[in-house]
Design an enzyme around this catalytic site. Structure first.
Site, PDB file in Angstrom:
ATOM      1  N   THR A 137     104.454  76.383  16.704  1.00 41.79           N
ATOM      2  CA  THR A 137     105.702  76.452  16.189  1.00 41.79           C
ATOM      3  C   THR A 137     105.719  76.284  14.852  1.00 41.79           C
ATOM      4  O   THR A 137     104.553  75.757  14.074  1.00 41.79           O
ATOM      5  CB  THR A 137     106.399  74.944  16.804  1.00 41.79           C
ATOM      6  OG1 THR A 137     107.383  74.731  16.184  1.00 41.79           O
ATOM      7  CG2 THR A 137     105.382  73.876  16.911  1.00 41.79           C
ATOM      8  N   TYR A 162     105.914  65.366  18.334  1.00 39.38           N
ATOM      9  CA  TYR A 162     105.803  66.520  18.710  1.00 39.38           C
ATOM     10  C   TYR A 162     105.138  67.606  17.768  1.00 39.38           C
ATOM     11  O   TYR A 162     103.935  68.231  18.172  1.00 39.38           O
ATOM     12  CB  TYR A 162     107.111  67.129  19.237  1.00 39.38           C
ATOM     13  CG  TYR A 162     107.332  68.696  19.335  1.00 39.38           C
ATOM     14  CD1 TYR A 162     106.247  69.258  20.399  1.00 39.38           C
ATOM     15  CD2 TYR A 162     107.724  69.678  18.432  1.00 39.38           C
ATOM     16  CE1 TYR A 162     106.304  70.572  20.637  1.00 39.38           C
ATOM     17  CE2 TYR A 162     107.633  71.045  18.644  1.00 39.38           C
ATOM     18  CZ  TYR A 162     106.900  71.405  19.778  1.00 39.38           C
ATOM     19  OH  TYR A 162     106.808  72.790  19.914  1.00 39.38           O
ATOM     20  N   LYS A 166     101.293  69.500  18.114  1.00 38.65           N
ATOM     21  CA  LYS A 166     101.077  70.950  17.955  1.00 38.65           C
ATOM     22  C   LYS A 166     100.134  71.270  16.893  1.00 38.65           C
ATOM     23  O   LYS A 166      99.289  72.090  16.729  1.00 38.65           O
ATOM     24  CB  LYS A 166     102.235  71.530  17.897  1.00 38.65           C
ATOM     25  CG  LYS A 166     103.338  71.683  18.932  1.00 38.65           C
ATOM     26  CD  LYS A 166     102.618  72.518  20.175  1.00 38.65           C
ATOM     27  CE  LYS A 166     102.824  73.772  20.125  1.00 38.65           C
ATOM     28  NZ  LYS A 166     102.094  74.632  21.494  1.00 38.65           N
TER      29      LYS A 166
HETATM   30  N1  LIG Z   1     111.213  76.540  22.420  1.00 43.32           N
HETATM   31  C1  LIG Z   1     111.131  76.844  21.064  1.00 43.32           C
HETATM   32  O1  LIG Z   1     112.079  77.279  20.358  1.00 43.32           O
HETATM   33  C2  LIG Z   1     109.550  77.265  20.526  1.00 43.32           C
HETATM   34  C3  LIG Z   1     109.391  77.743  19.250  1.00 43.32           C
HETATM   35  C4  LIG Z   1     108.101  78.055  18.863  1.00 43.32           C
HETATM   36  C5  LIG Z   1     107.034  77.700  19.628  1.00 43.32           C
HETATM   37  N2  LIG Z   1     107.214  77.160  20.945  1.00 43.32           N
HETATM   38  C6  LIG Z   1     106.005  76.728  21.799  1.00 43.32           C
HETATM   39  O2  LIG Z   1     106.088  77.753  22.885  1.00 43.32           O
HETATM   40  C7  LIG Z   1     105.388  77.170  23.936  1.00 43.32           C
HETATM   41  C8  LIG Z   1     106.542  77.068  25.059  1.00 43.32           C
HETATM   42  O3  LIG Z   1     107.566  76.532  24.460  1.00 43.32           O
HETATM   43  P1  LIG Z   1     108.877  76.376  25.687  1.00 43.32           P
HETATM   44  O4  LIG Z   1     110.029  75.970  24.841  1.00 43.32           O
HETATM   45  O5  LIG Z   1     108.815  77.608  26.649  1.00 43.32           O
HETATM   46  O6  LIG Z   1     108.572  75.021  26.355  1.00 43.32           O
HETATM   47  P2  LIG Z   1     109.094  74.260  27.831  1.00 43.32           P
HETATM   48  O7  LIG Z   1     109.052  72.924  27.693  1.00 43.32           O
HETATM   49  O8  LIG Z   1     110.389  75.060  28.272  1.00 43.32           O
HETATM   50  O9  LIG Z   1     107.800  74.830  28.978  1.00 43.32           O
HETATM   51  C9  LIG Z   1     106.626  74.365  28.895  1.00 43.32           C
HETATM   52  C10 LIG Z   1     105.900  74.814  30.176  1.00 43.32           C
HETATM   53  O10 LIG Z   1     104.640  74.062  30.179  1.00 43.32           O
HETATM   54  C11 LIG Z   1     104.411  73.434  31.478  1.00 43.32           C
HETATM   55  N3  LIG Z   1     103.299  72.428  31.213  1.00 43.32           N
HETATM   56  C12 LIG Z   1     103.710  71.216  30.440  1.00 43.32           C
HETATM   57  N4  LIG Z   1     102.574  70.386  30.457  1.00 43.32           N
HETATM   58  C13 LIG Z   1     101.645  70.993  31.178  1.00 43.32           C
HETATM   59  C14 LIG Z   1     100.253  70.611  31.473  1.00 43.32           C
HETATM   60  N5  LIG Z   1      99.655  69.416  31.154  1.00 43.32           N
HETATM   61  N6  LIG Z   1      99.428  71.510  32.231  1.00 43.32           N
HETATM   62  C15 LIG Z   1     100.120  72.653  32.621  1.00 43.32           C
HETATM   63  N7  LIG Z   1     101.505  73.132  32.379  1.00 43.32           N
HETATM   64  C16 LIG Z   1     102.221  72.180  31.694  1.00 43.32           C
HETATM   65  C17 LIG Z   1     105.671  73.006  32.026  1.00 43.32           C
HETATM   66  O11 LIG Z   1     105.626  72.722  33.312  1.00 43.32           O
HETATM   67  C18 LIG Z   1     106.602  73.968  31.574  1.00 43.32           C
HETATM   68  O12 LIG Z   1     106.729  75.085  32.484  1.00 43.32           O
HETATM   69  C19 LIG Z   1     105.150  75.642  23.499  1.00 43.32           C
HETATM   70  O13 LIG Z   1     103.789  75.694  23.025  1.00 43.32           O
HETATM   71  C20 LIG Z   1     106.026  75.416  22.161  1.00 43.32           C
HETATM   72  O14 LIG Z   1     105.371  74.658  21.303  1.00 43.32           O
HETATM   73  C21 LIG Z   1     108.698  76.905  21.391  1.00 43.32           C
END
Ligand SMILES: NC(=O)c1ccc[n+]([C@@H]2O[C@H](COP(=O)([O-])OP(=O)(O)OC[C@H]3O[C@@H](n4cnc5c(N)ncnc54)[C@H](O)[C@@H]3O)[C@@H](O)[C@H]2O)c1
Length: 371
Positions: A137, A162, A166
């Site tokens: 992120t 958070y 990361k």
């Molecule tokens: N949402 C955003 O705007 C955004 C922007 C940039 C980067 N990201 C990154 O993208 C990735 C996905 O984000 P998201 O918004 O889809 O997250 P989310 O919270 O919607 O989904 C996370 C998923 O990971 C799974 N998970 C959590 N802990 C786990 C574990 N210990 N073992 C296995 N599975 C596990 C959860 O069950 C869930 O399905 C993350 O790494 C986040 O940091 C998100």
């Protein structure tokens, strides 16, 4: 499994993961093994239609489980791994960061160790093409003033538990490349929006609160700025970085689409006023709303709330030829339309009382469409 390339995706049942798994399968080029612990943030319904698909395998499990992760590398002999699993909600990390340290830091380290052992065992030509793609992120860079952008050169300055977790995971990925040669790539993306996002996040929260006549909570004075990208455009960038990116490199991803929080909430209200006018929504009659904007309430700011995020995606545009395809207005309309038409999905992620109000509040639309 078909004879296409097999890849592991972690966190495929989350918001970005569900969109990403779908993109990989639809591309026709990959078999996907989705490793997800199904935490509160997951919704198996997001990928229910892929059950039994020859290119798709689901494994319920935790990325901190070293034996499990090693066994998946051994069994599926993947061409690479896309690591998306994370604890991702800043507000939750402020209440308690324990799960963030476990999943984001220890989990990433566990995957790296398992990937390294597997990668070392590969014949030379497969070693060269293997990739560990770490999805991160822009929040790791901290907060911007009124000017400038985050780039690949921006120093890390995480401000929330958070983003600190990361940042730590990014550092481990970098170190595994520099120390052991593991062909890892990091992407740092700005805020995503689109279908399948858990309703505690800003855009779905505003949409779902609005249509049920609940207040629309805006932190502080609403002047915080985020750079919004439609989720499919992020997914395409990640796929491209895996296929064409250079190991050891970082790519920042963003849509050049800065929005003040308050302007974003106004936009959501204005589109909803048009597609689901409050006067036509029975549960809103008593409130006598003329516009959803009347539901906006400014609330105490989040501690350590970063003022502004903005990305300069020149490198991924120049080197990999990526560019966003979905404009903000179009993406927001698509997203609103998706939430209005998927009450069963919203219901599934919502339990107890929350689920009850969702059911009640969606009844108006079904009745309207049945006419
Ligand atoms: N949402 C955003 O705007 C955004 C922007 C940039 C980067 N990201 C990154 O993208 C990735 C996905 O984000 P998201 O918004 O889809 O997250 P989310 O919270 O919607 O989904 C996370 C998923 O990971 C799974 N998970 C959590 N802990 C786990 C574990 N210990 N073992 C296995 N599975 C596990 C959860 O069950 C869930 O399905 C993350 O790494 C986040 O940091 C998100």
């Amino acid at each position: 499994m078909t004879n296409k390339q097999t890849v592991i995706v972690t966190g495929g049942c989350g918001f970005i993961g569900a969109n990403f798994v779908r993109l990989l399968i639809q591309s026709g080029a990959y078999n996907v093994v989705n490793l997800d612990a199904l935490t509160y943030a997951a919704n198996p319904l997001s990928l229910a239609d892929l059950e039994g698909h020859p290119q798709y395998t689901f494994v319920k499990g935790n990325i901190t489980d070293r034996a499990l992760v090693a066994s998946l590398f051994e069994k599926y002999q993947p061409a690479g791994i896309f690591h998306l699993a994370a604890e991702s909600h800043v507000d939750r990390s402020i209440v308690n960061a324990e799960d963030f340290v476990q999943t984001n830091v220890v989990g990433t380290y566990t995957l790296l160790e398992a990937a390294r052992a597997y990668w070392n065992s590969l014949p030379q030509e497969r070693k060269e093409t293997f990739r560990f793609l770490h999805v991160s992120t822009d929040e790791v860079f901290g907060s911007l003033g009124p000017d400038g952008w985050f780039t690949e050169e921006t120093p890390y300055a995480p401000n929330s538990p958070y983003s600190a977790s990361k940042a730590a995971s990014d550092h481990f990925v970098r170190a595994f490349h520099h120390t052991y040669g593991l062909p890892a790539i990091i992407t740092n993306c700005s805020n995503n929006y689109g279908p399948y996002q858990f309703p505690e996040k800003m855009i779905p929260l505003m949409i779902l609160n609005a249509i049920s006549g609940k207040p629309l909570p805006v932190y502080g004075d609403g002047s915080n700025v985020r750079d919004w990208l439609y989720v499919e455009d992020h997914c395409k960038a990640v796929k491209l970085a895996f296929e064409k990116g250079t190991p050891g490199e970082v790519y920042v991803i963003g849509g050049n689409n800065e929005q003040k929080n308050i302007n974003l909430v106004h936009k959501i209200c204005d589109i909803l006023d048009e597609v689901a006018p409050p006067a036509e929504v029975p549960q809103l009659h008593q409130q006598g709303l003329k516009s959803y904007r009347e539901l906006i309430r400014f609330v105490t700011d989040r501690p350590g709330h970063d003022k502004r995020y903005a990305i300069n995606p020149a490198k991924i545009r120049r080197e990999l030829g990526w560019q966003p395809e979905v404009g903000f207005e179009a993406g927001l309309r698509r997203t609103i339309d998706w939430y209005l038409h998927h009450p069963e999905w919203v219901d599934q992620v919502s339990s107890g009382a929350y689920g009850e109000w969702i059911k009640k509040n969606y009844a108006w639309r079904e009745a309207k469409e049945a006419k």
